[in-house]
Scaffold this active site. Structure first.
Site, PDB file in Angstrom:
ATOM      1  N   TYR A 188       9.048  -1.954  -3.365  1.00 13.04           N
ATOM      2  CA  TYR A 188       8.519  -0.822  -2.594  1.00 13.04           C
ATOM      3  C   TYR A 188       9.425   0.398  -2.742  1.00 13.04           C
ATOM      4  O   TYR A 188       8.944   1.523  -2.906  1.00 13.04           O
ATOM      5  CB  TYR A 188       8.388  -1.193  -1.116  1.00 13.04           C
ATOM      6  CG  TYR A 188       7.351  -2.251  -0.840  1.00 13.04           C
ATOM      7  CD1 TYR A 188       6.028  -2.067  -1.239  1.00 13.04           C
ATOM      8  CD2 TYR A 188       7.678  -3.436  -0.186  1.00 13.04           C
ATOM      9  CE1 TYR A 188       5.069  -3.039  -0.988  1.00 13.04           C
ATOM     10  CE2 TYR A 188       6.730  -4.407   0.068  1.00 13.04           C
ATOM     11  CZ  TYR A 188       5.418  -4.204  -0.340  1.00 13.04           C
ATOM     12  OH  TYR A 188       4.473  -5.169  -0.101  1.00 13.04           O
ATOM     13  N   LYS A 229       2.861  -9.962  -5.100  1.00  8.41           N
ATOM     14  CA  LYS A 229       4.096  -9.419  -5.667  1.00  8.41           C
ATOM     15  C   LYS A 229       5.299 -10.195  -5.116  1.00  8.41           C
ATOM     16  O   LYS A 229       5.201 -10.802  -4.039  1.00  8.41           O
ATOM     17  CB  LYS A 229       4.205  -7.915  -5.382  1.00  8.41           C
ATOM     18  CG  LYS A 229       4.259  -7.541  -3.883  1.00  8.41           C
ATOM     19  CD  LYS A 229       5.659  -7.553  -3.353  1.00  8.41           C
ATOM     20  CE  LYS A 229       5.674  -7.375  -1.851  1.00  8.41           C
ATOM     21  NZ  LYS A 229       6.859  -7.953  -1.226  1.00  8.41           N
TER      22      LYS A 229
END
Length: 378
Positions: free
Chosen positions: A234, A150
Site C-alpha cells: 500500500y 495480495k
C-alpha cells in the site's frame, strides 16, 4: 392443348414441386442437426449466458470469513457458490450460512476436481502468500478464472509463473488490490496522469498498524510473512500510482522493536524510491505503528490523503480546494463486481496479474537493499 403449352405447364409444376422438396430437406436437416447437440453442449451454451459468476473461496481465514463472504452477498455480477478448506469443522457452518451445496465443497487434496464443476467460474485464492502460486496455477489448469489476494506471491518468478499459467489456459488473473477499485484512490491516480499541478516532486506514503498477534503467517518467513509484502504494497502503490511511474532505484532499511516476535521477518520497513522524472518518494510500513497517509507535492500544488488505504473512509484534498470524498458502500464488493464484469464482457481487468508483478519486482529490490545496505537499481 398444344404440346408447347402442355410442356410449359408441366415444367412449372415440376419446378414448384422440386422447390418444396428442397425446402423439406433443408428443414429436416436442421432438425437432425439440432438433435445432434449433446446435453453438455447445451449446458455449455447456458453457462456462457450466466448473469452471475460462481465464486469459490480458497482458504476460510479472517479475510474470507469477515470480509469477502459478506461482500459477496452485496454483489450483482457474482455470488458465493463454493469453498475450499482444510478445516472440516468449518464446512457445516459455511454450508448453513451461505447455502453451499455438498458438491461445491472441496479440500486441498481434491481441489483439482473443481475442473468438472460448472457452478464454479472463479477461484479466489485467500491463502498465505507462499501458497498463492500453487493454487493459482492449479485453478488455471482447471479452467477457472483466478482472483488472488495480495501480495501476489513472494517472488517475481512465482508471479511470472502465475501469469503464464493463466494465459496458457485462457483464463483471467486479477490481484485483490481493493484500493484501486476505490474512486478516492482513482482520483489521485487521475491527477498523476493528467498532472494539473505539474510534475511530482516528492511523495510521502505510509501504511501500517499495530499487530498484536504472535503466531500468525505474517510473522512466518516460510509462509511469506513480513510487513513489506503485506502492508508495504500500500505504501509502495501510493508512490507508484501518485507519480504514474515505475521506480528506477530503491534504498531500504528493515527494523523491529519486538525481536521475540519478528525474528524471522521485518516488523518495519522504510524505503526511498527514485522515479524516471526525478520524483522521489519516502515510504514507511509497519506491523508495529499505526499510520495511513499519502502526501504528494507537485511543482505547483499538493494533494493529501488520510486515510489512504483503509477498507472505507478514504478521503483527501488538493491545494486548489478540491475535496476527495467519494462514498463507497463496500470496497470488496465493488472489486469483485468489477472483476466479474470484466470476465463476462471480456474487457481489461483493473488490476491484472501484471500489476501485482510490478509491485513484487520492487519488493524484491527493497529486500535486497535492506540486506546489503545499498542502493539497488531497478
Amino acid at each position: 392443348m398444344e404440346l408447347s403449352n402442355f410442356c410449359s405447364i408441366f415444367c412449372l409444376q415440376f419446378e414448384t414441386m422440386e422447390k418444396q422438396r428442397r425446402i423439406f430437406i433443408q428443414k429436416a436437416g436442421l432438425i437432425a442437426a439440432a438433435s445432434a447437440f449433446t446435453p453438455q453442449i447445451l449446458l455449455s451454451t447456458n453457462r456462457s449466458q450466466k448473469k452471475k459468476l460462481g465464486v469459490a473461496l480458497v482458504g476460510l481465514g479472517y479475510y474470507s470469513t469477515d470480509l469477502l463472504a459478506p461482500a459477496l452477498q452485496l454483489t450483482n455480477n457474482c455470488e458465493l457458490r463454493g469453498i475450499v478448506t482444510g478445516s472440516p469443522e468449518k464446512i457445516p457452518v459455511w454450508k448453513e450460512k451461505y447455502g453451499i451445496a455438498d458438491k461445491n465443497v472441496y479440500n486441498y487434496k481434491n481441489f483439482d476436481t473443481i475442473a468438472n464443476n460448472p457452478d464454479i467460474d472463479v477461484v479466489y485464492v485467500v491463502l498465505p502468500p507462499s501458497m498463492h502460486a500453487e493454487y493459482t496455477i492449479r485453478a488455471a489448469k482447471a479452467g477457472k478464472h483466478v482472483w488472488c489476494e495480495k501480495p501476489m506471491a513472494p517472488t517475481v518468478a512465482d508471479c511470472e509463473a502465475m501469469i503464464k499459467a493463466c494465459k496458457d489456459n485462457k483464463v483471467k488473473l486479477a490481484i485483490g488490490y481493493r484500493c484501486q477499485h476505490d474512486p478516492n484512490i482513482q482520483a489521485y491516480m487521475k491527477v498523476g496522469k493528467e498532472r494539473p499541478f505539474g510534475k511530482v516532486r516528492m511523495v510521502t506514503s505510509a501504511a501500517g498498524y499495530f499487530d498484536g498477534r504472535t503466531n500468525h503467517w505474517k510473522q512466518n518467513k516460510k509462509l511469506g510473512g513480513g510487513v513489506m509484502g503485506d502492508m508495504g504494497v500500500y505504501a509502495l502503490q501510493g508512490a507508484r500510482l501518485a507519480t504514474g511511474e515505475e521506480p528506477i532505484s530503491v534504498m531500504a532499511q528493515a527494523s523491529t522493536t519486538r525481536p521475540e516476535i519478528y525474528h524471522e521477518v521485518e516488523e518495519t520497513m522504510m524505503f526511498q524510491l527514485e522515479f524516471p522524472s526525478g520524483a522521489r518518494a519516502s515510504c514507511q510500513t509497519s506491523f508495529g505503528i499505526n499510520m495511513n497517509h499519502l502526501q504528494v507535492n507537485y511543482e505547483k500544488g499538493w494533494l493529501k490523503m488520510e486515510p489512504h488505504s483503509s477498507y472505507n473512509g478514504n478521503n483527501g484534498s488538493m491545494s486548489d480546494g478540491t475535496i476527495i470524498k467519494f462514498s463507497i458502500p463496500n470496497q470488496q464488493a465493488k472489486q469483485m463486481d468489477e472483476d466479474a464484469l470484466a470476465i463476462m464482457e471480456k474487457t481489461d481487468l483493473i488490476v491484472p496479474g501484471e500489476e501485482g508483478l510490478r509491485d513484487i519486482r520492487v519488493v524484491e529490490a527493497i529486500y535486497k537493499s535492506a540486506a546489503q545496505n545499498c542502493v539497488v537499481k531497478l
